[in-house]
Motif scaffolding. Structure first.
Motif, PDB file in Angstrom:
ATOM      1  N   ILE A 260      -4.344   2.557  25.253  1.00 31.95           N
ATOM      2  CA  ILE A 260      -5.245   1.819  24.426  1.00 31.95           C
ATOM      3  C   ILE A 260      -6.761   1.925  24.689  1.00 31.95           C
ATOM      4  CG2 ILE A 260      -5.441  -0.485  25.736  1.00 31.95           C
ATOM      5  CD1 ILE A 260      -4.147  -0.444  22.229  1.00 31.95           C
ATOM      6  N   GLY A 261      -6.829   2.329  26.037  1.00 33.15           N
ATOM      7  CA  GLY A 261      -8.290   2.761  26.523  1.00 33.15           C
ATOM      8  C   GLY A 261      -9.003   1.379  26.869  1.00 33.15           C
ATOM      9  N   LYS A 262     -10.355   1.383  27.010  1.00 33.21           N
ATOM     10  CA  LYS A 262     -11.105   0.454  27.740  1.00 33.21           C
ATOM     11  C   LYS A 262     -10.829  -1.287  27.222  1.00 33.21           C
ATOM     12  CE  LYS A 262     -16.064  -0.283  28.225  1.00 33.21           C
ATOM     13  NZ  LYS A 262     -17.544  -0.052  27.876  1.00 33.21           N
ATOM     14  N   GLU A 263     -10.460  -1.048  25.884  1.00 39.46           N
ATOM     15  CA  GLU A 263     -10.311  -2.493  25.400  1.00 39.46           C
ATOM     16  C   GLU A 263      -9.027  -3.303  26.158  1.00 39.46           C
ATOM     17  OE1 GLU A 263      -8.619  -2.219  21.292  1.00 39.46           O
ATOM     18  OE2 GLU A 263      -8.506  -4.548  21.162  1.00 39.46           O
ATOM     19  N   GLY A 264      -8.260  -2.459  26.526  1.00 41.26           N
ATOM     20  CA  GLY A 264      -7.231  -2.987  27.616  1.00 41.26           C
ATOM     21  C   GLY A 264      -7.728  -3.883  28.886  1.00 41.26           C
ATOM     22  N   LEU A 265      -8.666  -3.314  29.284  1.00 42.74           N
ATOM     23  CA  LEU A 265      -9.183  -3.487  30.590  1.00 42.74           C
ATOM     24  C   LEU A 265      -9.313  -5.500  30.614  1.00 42.74           C
ATOM     25  CD1 LEU A 265     -11.783  -0.879  31.562  1.00 42.74           C
ATOM     26  CD2 LEU A 265      -9.348  -1.396  32.692  1.00 42.74           C
ATOM     27  N   GLY A 266     -10.047  -5.723  29.293  1.00 40.64           N
ATOM     28  CA  GLY A 266     -10.132  -7.146  29.344  1.00 40.64           C
ATOM     29  C   GLY A 266      -8.901  -7.855  29.264  1.00 40.64           C
ATOM     30  N   TRP A 267      -7.983  -7.397  28.729  1.00 37.77           N
ATOM     31  CA  TRP A 267      -6.605  -8.123  28.688  1.00 37.77           C
ATOM     32  C   TRP A 267      -5.959  -8.412  29.938  1.00 37.77           C
ATOM     33  CZ3 TRP A 267      -4.165  -4.120  25.011  1.00 37.77           C
ATOM     34  CH2 TRP A 267      -4.908  -3.861  23.821  1.00 37.77           C
ATOM     35  N   LEU A 268      -6.410  -7.553  30.919  1.00 37.93           N
ATOM     36  CA  LEU A 268      -5.783  -7.757  32.296  1.00 37.93           C
ATOM     37  C   LEU A 268      -6.249  -9.075  32.928  1.00 37.93           C
ATOM     38  CD1 LEU A 268      -5.824  -4.017  33.505  1.00 37.93           C
ATOM     39  CD2 LEU A 268      -3.742  -5.400  32.589  1.00 37.93           C
TER      40      LEU A 268
ATOM     41  N   VAL B 215      -5.253  -6.892  39.955  1.00 30.16           N
ATOM     42  CA  VAL B 215      -4.434  -6.128  38.924  1.00 30.16           C
ATOM     43  C   VAL B 215      -4.910  -4.471  39.311  1.00 30.16           C
ATOM     44  CG1 VAL B 215      -4.568  -7.900  37.216  1.00 30.16           C
ATOM     45  CG2 VAL B 215      -6.446  -6.197  37.457  1.00 30.16           C
ATOM     46  N   THR B 216      -4.180  -3.676  38.740  1.00 28.72           N
ATOM     47  CA  THR B 216      -4.555  -2.242  39.105  1.00 28.72           C
ATOM     48  C   THR B 216      -4.243  -1.543  37.872  1.00 28.72           C
ATOM     49  OG1 THR B 216      -3.774  -0.281  40.715  1.00 28.72           O
ATOM     50  CG2 THR B 216      -1.889  -1.825  40.015  1.00 28.72           C
ATOM     51  N   VAL B 217      -4.863  -0.413  37.668  1.00 29.09           N
ATOM     52  CA  VAL B 217      -4.930   0.475  36.534  1.00 29.09           C
ATOM     53  C   VAL B 217      -4.963   1.972  37.104  1.00 29.09           C
ATOM     54  CG1 VAL B 217      -5.689  -1.041  34.825  1.00 29.09           C
ATOM     55  CG2 VAL B 217      -7.345   0.444  35.893  1.00 29.09           C
ATOM     56  N   GLU B 218      -4.509   2.872  36.476  1.00 28.11           N
ATOM     57  CA  GLU B 218      -4.379   4.356  36.907  1.00 28.11           C
ATOM     58  C   GLU B 218      -6.128   4.917  36.220  1.00 28.11           C
ATOM     59  OE1 GLU B 218      -1.328   6.755  35.272  1.00 28.11           O
ATOM     60  OE2 GLU B 218      -2.673   8.688  35.741  1.00 28.11           O
TER      61      GLU B 218
ATOM     62  N   GLU C 205     -16.346  -1.724  36.292  1.00 31.51           N
ATOM     63  CA  GLU C 205     -17.279  -2.711  35.552  1.00 31.51           C
ATOM     64  C   GLU C 205     -16.294  -3.959  35.018  1.00 31.51           C
ATOM     65  OE1 GLU C 205     -19.404  -2.315  31.418  1.00 31.51           O
ATOM     66  OE2 GLU C 205     -19.752  -0.497  32.504  1.00 31.51           O
ATOM     67  N   ALA C 206     -14.882  -3.635  34.856  1.00 29.97           N
ATOM     68  CA  ALA C 206     -14.322  -4.727  34.169  1.00 29.97           C
ATOM     69  C   ALA C 206     -13.554  -5.736  35.602  1.00 29.97           C
ATOM     70  CB  ALA C 206     -13.143  -4.174  33.411  1.00 29.97           C
ATOM     71  N   GLY C 207     -14.107  -5.158  36.655  1.00 30.41           N
ATOM     72  CA  GLY C 207     -13.595  -5.842  37.993  1.00 30.41           C
ATOM     73  C   GLY C 207     -12.184  -5.563  38.416  1.00 30.41           C
ATOM     74  N   ILE C 208     -11.881  -4.501  38.051  1.00 27.19           N
ATOM     75  CA  ILE C 208     -10.251  -4.418  38.612  1.00 27.19           C
ATOM     76  C   ILE C 208     -10.226  -4.098  39.902  1.00 27.19           C
ATOM     77  CG2 ILE C 208      -8.398  -2.493  38.456  1.00 27.19           C
ATOM     78  CD1 ILE C 208      -8.992  -3.911  35.756  1.00 27.19           C
ATOM     79  N   GLU C 209      -9.286  -4.776  40.621  1.00 33.51           N
ATOM     80  CA  GLU C 209      -9.368  -4.979  42.054  1.00 33.51           C
ATOM     81  C   GLU C 209      -8.710  -3.664  42.898  1.00 33.51           C
ATOM     82  OE1 GLU C 209      -8.137  -7.636  40.160  1.00 33.51           O
ATOM     83  OE2 GLU C 209      -8.654  -9.482  40.921  1.00 33.51           O
ATOM     84  N   ILE C 210      -7.832  -2.971  42.238  1.00 32.20           N
ATOM     85  CA  ILE C 210      -7.198  -1.798  42.886  1.00 32.20           C
ATOM     86  C   ILE C 210      -6.967  -0.439  41.806  1.00 32.20           C
ATOM     87  CG2 ILE C 210      -4.815  -0.952  43.990  1.00 32.20           C
ATOM     88  CD1 ILE C 210      -4.581  -4.003  44.699  1.00 32.20           C
ATOM     89  N   LEU C 211      -7.186   0.445  42.272  1.00 34.44           N
ATOM     90  CA  LEU C 211      -7.190   1.702  41.361  1.00 34.44           C
ATOM     91  C   LEU C 211      -5.769   2.508  41.950  1.00 34.44           C
ATOM     92  CD1 LEU C 211     -11.014   2.967  41.125  1.00 34.44           C
ATOM     93  CD2 LEU C 211      -9.725   1.234  39.636  1.00 34.44           C
ATOM     94  N   TRP C 212      -5.167   3.236  40.858  1.00 32.36           N
ATOM     95  CA  TRP C 212      -4.372   4.227  41.423  1.00 32.36           C
ATOM     96  C   TRP C 212      -4.610   5.589  40.795  1.00 32.36           C
ATOM     97  CZ3 TRP C 212      -1.626   1.239  37.488  1.00 32.36           C
ATOM     98  CH2 TRP C 212      -0.730   2.059  36.390  1.00 32.36           C
ATOM     99  N   ILE C 213      -4.089   6.648  41.352  1.00 35.63           N
ATOM    100  CA  ILE C 213      -4.246   7.947  40.773  1.00 35.63           C
ATOM    101  C   ILE C 213      -2.912   8.506  40.420  1.00 35.63           C
ATOM    102  CG2 ILE C 213      -4.959  10.420  41.487  1.00 35.63           C
ATOM    103  CD1 ILE C 213      -7.271   9.104  43.073  1.00 35.63           C
ATOM    104  N   GLY C 214      -2.911   8.929  39.265  1.00 36.82           N
ATOM    105  CA  GLY C 214      -1.387   9.519  38.779  1.00 36.82           C
ATOM    106  C   GLY C 214      -1.046  10.665  39.351  1.00 36.82           C
ATOM    107  N   ALA C 215       0.431  10.974  39.295  1.00 35.87           N
ATOM    108  CA  ALA C 215       0.848  12.140  39.678  1.00 35.87           C
ATOM    109  C   ALA C 215       0.236  13.420  39.249  1.00 35.87           C
ATOM    110  CB  ALA C 215       2.318  12.312  39.550  1.00 35.87           C
TER     111      ALA C 215
END
Ligand code: PEP
Ligand code: MN
Length: 369
Positions: free
Chosen positions: A67-75, A86-89, A101-111
């Motif tokens: 969904i892209g950037k818009e989804g960050l707000g939903w989290l 919350v975490t996103v790839e 910028e959206a304040g996501i606390e944890i990131l993950w790097i995909g395979a």
């Protein structure tokens, strides 16, 4: 392959995680309503971290690519409902900037990103000077160096809150798994970096819901530290990875059924029993090594004899007979054929090498054994 990676213990990441943290949430964020339904549904299970993919690396174009950037707000909603981080790839610098910028606390790097040092480096450059935990999925191909390499790059830009995610590996050999769980790689990583938390992702390993409980338990039995489980309120209609997602209720049940295995270090009262049992193993290992050394001494003598009498090192009939006899003997002692074959192959390889070395010697150089 020794690696010097500085790791901040997960207890010091600034969150209130359970002993075996559970990351749960949908493969992809689809709508705000979907995120809210899933988060509400997970109130009972209460995982430690909420996940959702916003930018989806899909194998073929034309499928849902996130969904892209818009989804960050939903989290934000999931964070408020469950009161967990919350975490996103993230797969490039732009993703990193938008997630931060959206304040996501944890990131993950995909395979699919871990395999590419250019992409990993781009992510690292965007993270320079930022103190955020990053979880690194194993690369799609079984290559421990690439997995370690990604963590080393992150370390170089100051990221020490690191975790690894074991999501299985691609293989040309078809098995019951979507991605083969080469447990040995995860365990080697643990050996290499004991402080590094390793999370198992049974959803991407299994590719179906049926095996998720079994693989989750296996991961904990092997001493892995936590789980990432794709969870959706309506899995069959999920926009990605529909077959492998489970409902929030199924997640709750799965978590209740898990037998949590503690590390020996956490149970000092059992230390002496374990020590005694381990001593038995140590003693047998010493005997095995002593006997192997004797076996190879005999092999060297045979090598000398073959040289003196101009005989070939490898005698096919003899080796076939040895293999069959030993495998049968192993079976009567409860040792599997697979194990016996691997063991005998290793012995044979060494024996042939030792005999070749002897054959190369001149008679006058003959070493007494
Ligand atoms: C995911 O977690 O949804 C995902 C894309 O996983 P992987 O990178 O393991 O394929
Ligand atoms: Mn997925």
């Amino acid at each position: 392959m020794s690696s010097k990676i500085e790791i901040t213990n997960i207890a010091d990441w600034g969150f209130d995680f359970n002993t075996n943290p559970i990351i749960a949430g949908p493969c992809s964020a689809e709508s705000q309503e979907q995120i809210i339904k899933i988060a509400e549904g997970m109130k009972g299970a209460k995982p430690d971290i909420f996940r959702a993919g916003i930018w989806k690396p899909r194998t073929r174009p034309g499928t849902f690519e996130g969904i892209g950037k818009e989804g960050l707000g939903w989290l934000q909603a999931a964070r408020e409902i469950l009161e967990i981080p919350v975490t996103v790839e993230v797969a490039n610098a732009k993703h990193v900037e938008e997630a931060l910028e959206a304040g996501i606390e944890i990131l993950w790097i995909g395979a699919r990103t871990t395999v590419n040092p250019f992409s990993v480096q781009e992510i690292c450059d965007a993270l320079q000077g930022v103190d955020i935990p990053v979880l690194v999925k194993n690369p799609i191909n079984p290559d421990l160096a690439l997995w370690l390499g990604a963590m080393e790059r992150l370390n170089k830009v100051g990221i020490t809150k690191l975790g690894a995610i074991h999501r299985g590996f691609s293989s040309t050999i078809k098995t019951k798994f979507r991605n083969n769980p080469e447990w040995g790689y995860a365990l080697r990583l643990k050996e290499e970096l004991p402080e590094l938390p390793i999370i198992c992702d049974p959803s991407h390993i299994c590719g179906n819901r049926e095996m998720i409980q079994e693989i989750s338990q296996k991961a904990l039995n092997l001493g892995l530290d936590g789980l990432m489980i794709e969870t959706h309120h309506d899995p069959d209609n999920a926009w990605s990875d529909a077959k492998q997602q489970i409902t929030p209720d199924a997640l709750h049940e799965l978590m209740n059924n898990l037998v949590i295995r503690e590390s020996v270090e956490a149970r000092p009262e059992l230390q002496s029993d374990i020590e005694r049992l381990r001593q038995n193993v140590d003693h047998v290992d010493e005997q095995i090594i002593e006997l192997l050394s004797q076996r190879f001494d005999y092999i060297k003598s045979i090598g000398d004899y073959k040289r003196e009498n101009n005989l070939a090192v490898f005698q096919k009939d003899r080796w076939e007979k040895v293999t069959k006899g030993r495998v049968d003997m192993g079976k009567t002692k409860g040792l599997s054929e697979k194990f016996m074959m691997a063991f005998l192959d290793a012995i044979h390889e060494e024996a042939v090498k030792l005999q070749e070395d002897r054959i190369k010697l001149d008679t006058k150089d003959k070493v007494k054994v």
